[in-house]
Design a protein around this motif. Structure first.
Motif, PDB file in Angstrom:
ATOM      1  N   ASN A   1       0.894  -1.211   0.029  1.00  0.00           N
ATOM      2  CA  ASN A   1      -0.046   0.075  -0.146  1.00  0.00           C
ATOM      3  C   ASN A   1       1.071   1.368   0.074  1.00  0.00           C
ATOM      4  OD1 ASN A   1      -2.454  -1.025  -0.020  1.00  0.00           O
ATOM      5  ND2 ASN A   1      -2.329  -1.810   2.221  1.00  0.00           N
TER       6      ASN A   1
ATOM      7  N   LEU B   1      -8.766  -8.737  -2.945  1.00  0.00           N
ATOM      8  CA  LEU B   1      -9.031  -8.934  -1.478  1.00  0.00           C
ATOM      9  C   LEU B   1     -10.436  -8.279  -1.254  1.00  0.00           C
ATOM     10  CD1 LEU B   1      -8.847 -10.081   1.528  1.00  0.00           C
ATOM     11  CD2 LEU B   1      -7.119  -8.082   1.846  1.00  0.00           C
TER      12      LEU B   1
ATOM     13  N   ARG C   1     -13.896 -10.139  -0.240  1.00  0.00           N
ATOM     14  CA  ARG C   1     -14.581  -9.542   0.875  1.00  0.00           C
ATOM     15  C   ARG C   1     -16.199  -9.306   0.745  1.00  0.00           C
ATOM     16  NH1 ARG C   1      -9.757  -5.561   2.987  1.00  0.00           N
ATOM     17  NH2 ARG C   1      -8.633  -7.144   4.510  1.00  0.00           N
TER      18      ARG C   1
ATOM     19  N   HIS D   1      -7.938   1.102  -3.830  1.00  0.00           N
ATOM     20  CA  HIS D   1      -7.768   0.151  -2.432  1.00  0.00           C
ATOM     21  C   HIS D   1      -7.901   0.831  -1.264  1.00  0.00           C
ATOM     22  CE1 HIS D   1      -7.027  -3.262   0.049  1.00  0.00           C
ATOM     23  NE2 HIS D   1      -5.814  -2.814   0.339  1.00  0.00           N
TER      24      HIS D   1
ATOM     25  N   GLY E   1     -10.097  -3.604   6.273  1.00  0.00           N
ATOM     26  CA  GLY E   1      -8.767  -3.855   6.374  1.00  0.00           C
ATOM     27  C   GLY E   1      -8.348  -3.130   7.878  1.00  0.00           C
TER      28      GLY E   1
ATOM     29  N   ILE F   1      -7.136  -4.987  11.332  1.00  0.00           N
ATOM     30  CA  ILE F   1      -6.061  -4.620  11.871  1.00  0.00           C
ATOM     31  C   ILE F   1      -6.392  -4.386  13.525  1.00  0.00           C
ATOM     32  CG2 ILE F   1      -4.517  -2.442  12.412  1.00  0.00           C
ATOM     33  CD1 ILE F   1      -4.653  -2.313   9.249  1.00  0.00           C
TER      34      ILE F   1
ATOM     35  N   SER G   1      -1.953  -6.209  10.031  1.00  0.00           N
ATOM     36  CA  SER G   1      -3.016  -6.072   8.769  1.00  0.00           C
ATOM     37  C   SER G   1      -3.128  -7.745   8.167  1.00  0.00           C
ATOM     38  CB  SER G   1      -2.598  -5.292   7.782  1.00  0.00           C
ATOM     39  OG  SER G   1      -1.275  -5.624   7.414  1.00  0.00           O
ATOM     40  N   SER G   2      -4.202  -7.786   7.652  1.00  0.00           N
ATOM     41  CA  SER G   2      -4.677  -8.870   6.852  1.00  0.00           C
ATOM     42  C   SER G   2      -3.411  -9.515   6.134  1.00  0.00           C
ATOM     43  CB  SER G   2      -5.758  -9.004   5.944  1.00  0.00           C
ATOM     44  OG  SER G   2      -5.340  -7.972   4.910  1.00  0.00           O
TER      45      SER G   2
HETATM   46  C1  LMR Z   1      -6.230  -4.522   3.717  1.00  0.00           C
HETATM   47  O1  LMR Z   1      -7.144  -4.110   3.219  1.00  0.00           O
HETATM   48  O2  LMR Z   1      -6.587  -5.262   4.570  1.00  0.00           O
HETATM   49  C2  LMR Z   1      -4.906  -3.696   3.908  1.00  0.00           C
HETATM   50  O3  LMR Z   1      -4.952  -2.959   2.970  1.00  0.00           O
HETATM   51  C3  LMR Z   1      -5.021  -2.994   5.249  1.00  0.00           C
HETATM   52  C4  LMR Z   1      -3.459  -2.263   5.565  1.00  0.00           C
HETATM   53  O4  LMR Z   1      -3.875  -0.961   5.666  1.00  0.00           O
HETATM   54  O5  LMR Z   1      -2.783  -2.839   5.231  1.00  0.00           O
END
Ligand code: LMR
Ligand code: NAD
Length: 329
Positions: A132, A159, A163, A188, A228, A232, A238-239
């Motif tokens: 990211n 993702l 989801r 994203h 996301g 967290i 994070s995922s």
């Molecule tokens: C997610 O969607 O799980 C990740 O992009 C969240 C993150 O900020 O790492």
């Protein structure tokens, strides 16, 4: 083995997504059970030892399709001959860091990686950016790889797509396999727009099957867009496994094709479709076949969707303008 190994470079290989990803690639889930792979792991020098540990474990799995593992702390070497590049390693936002600082720090990673891909990648290279801010990192890498066709640079919104399918299936009491043609539009990020208006559930229109505008606007869309952050909060990190799973899905479908009667979401350079400014890397509904993707055309976009797509696209153009100002694209 029926063919020469495919070179798969994974950056951030010693991170948590890397650990969830590498074993699945090596077992054949990325490219298929007939395709041997050579893993090329890129890490920063401090994390090379941890990557070496993972390589020992990969060896201990005795995967029949794994033709070798090489570890690098130099991008030019890591991307030499790469066919599939998974750009996972990125600079996370730390305390007190502004958005511009984050974009600049990631520019320091994705600019040289784009240059290295330009210098050494195989002609058929396909790039997926996971780290990211994924869409804008992909834009930075792409703009430093002028000899690679722009459409080979993609960002992960699979993702979010997965989801959204899971949330919709739960709401309607159906299985995820019953849900088709869902779309993630835009970035994203929390501005993304999960669109169920063209989705189908057992052949019926999903929005009609839901028939609950309040759930759609106040629960489903924010739940998917902020999932996301929810992970967290719950995990303290994070995922990782679900992100790795989505990366596998993204590349698998790009290479092997999407099923008839369905589509997937990918962050790709816009060709101007659906009023998304050309060049920004935004999520669209796509079908894949023969190693290429194509935007699904002709979908009617009602006002409810239009304003949400526009908001996410606006954020992407702001990110693009910010990295332009920093001289990164
Ligand atoms: C997610 O969607 O799980 C990740 O992009 C969240 C993150 O900020 O790492
Ligand atoms: P992590 O911190 O566990 O691992 C990141 C790894 O990248 C670390 O091992 C680090 O040493 C490495 N790294 C940093 N700079 C590097 C560089 N220049 N070259 C090579 N490696 C480098 O993080 P993670 O949980 O694995 O997540 C990785 C990224 O994926 C994060 O940016 C995260 O926000 C993002 N993410 C994206 C999605 C998505 O849907 N697009 C989902 C989840 C996570």
């Amino acid at each position: 083995m029926t063919q020469a190994p495919v070179n798969v470079t994974v950056t951030g290989a010693a991170g948590q997504i890397g650990y969830a990803l590498l074993f699945r690639i090596a077992s054949g889930q990325l490219l298929g059970q007939d395709t041997p792979v050579k893993l090329r792991l890129l890490e920063i020098p401090q994390a090379v030892k941890a990557a070496e540990g993972t390589a020992l474990e990969l060896q201990d799995c005795a995967f029949p399709l794994l033709a070798g593992v090489d570890i690098f702390d130099d991008a030019t070497k890591a991307f030499d001959g790469v066919n599939v590049a998974l750009l996972v390693g990125a600079r996370p936002r730390s305390k007190g860091m502004e958005r511009g600082d984050l974009l600049e720090a990631n520019g320091g990673i994705f600019k040289p990686q784009g240059e290295a891909i330009n210098a050494g990648a195989a002609d058929d290279v396909k790039v997926l950016v996971v780290g990211n801010p994924a869409n804008t990192n992909a834009l930075i890498a792409q703009s430093h790889a002028p000899d690679v066709p722009a459409e080979r640079f993609t960002a992960m919104t699979r993702l979010d797509h997965n989801r959204a399918i899971a949330q919709l299936a739960t709401k309607l009491g159906v299985t995820v396999a019953d849900v088709k043609k869902l779309t993630i539009w835009g970035n994203h990020s929390a501005t993304q727009y999960p669109d169920i208006f063209h989705a189908e559930v057992n052949g019926k229109n999903a929005a009609e099957a839901v028939n609950d505008q309040a759930w759609l606007a106040d629960e489903f869309i924010p739940r998917v867009a902020k999932r996301g952050a929810e992970i967290i909060e719950a995990r303290g990190a994070s995922s990782a496994a679900s992100a790795a799973n989505a990366a596998i899905d993204h590349v698998h479908d790009w290479v092997n094709g999407t099923p008839q009667g369905d589509w997937v979401s990918m962050g790709i350079p816009s060709d101007g479709s659906y009023g998304v400014p050309e060049g920004i890397i935004s999520s669209f509904p796509v079908t894949c076949s023969g190693g290429k993707y194509e935007i699904v055309q002709g979908l009617e976009i009602a006002d409810f969707s239009r304003e949400r797509i526009d908001a996410s696209v606006r954020e992407l153009t702001e990110e693009r303008d910010a990295v332009k100002q920093l001289g990164l694209v």
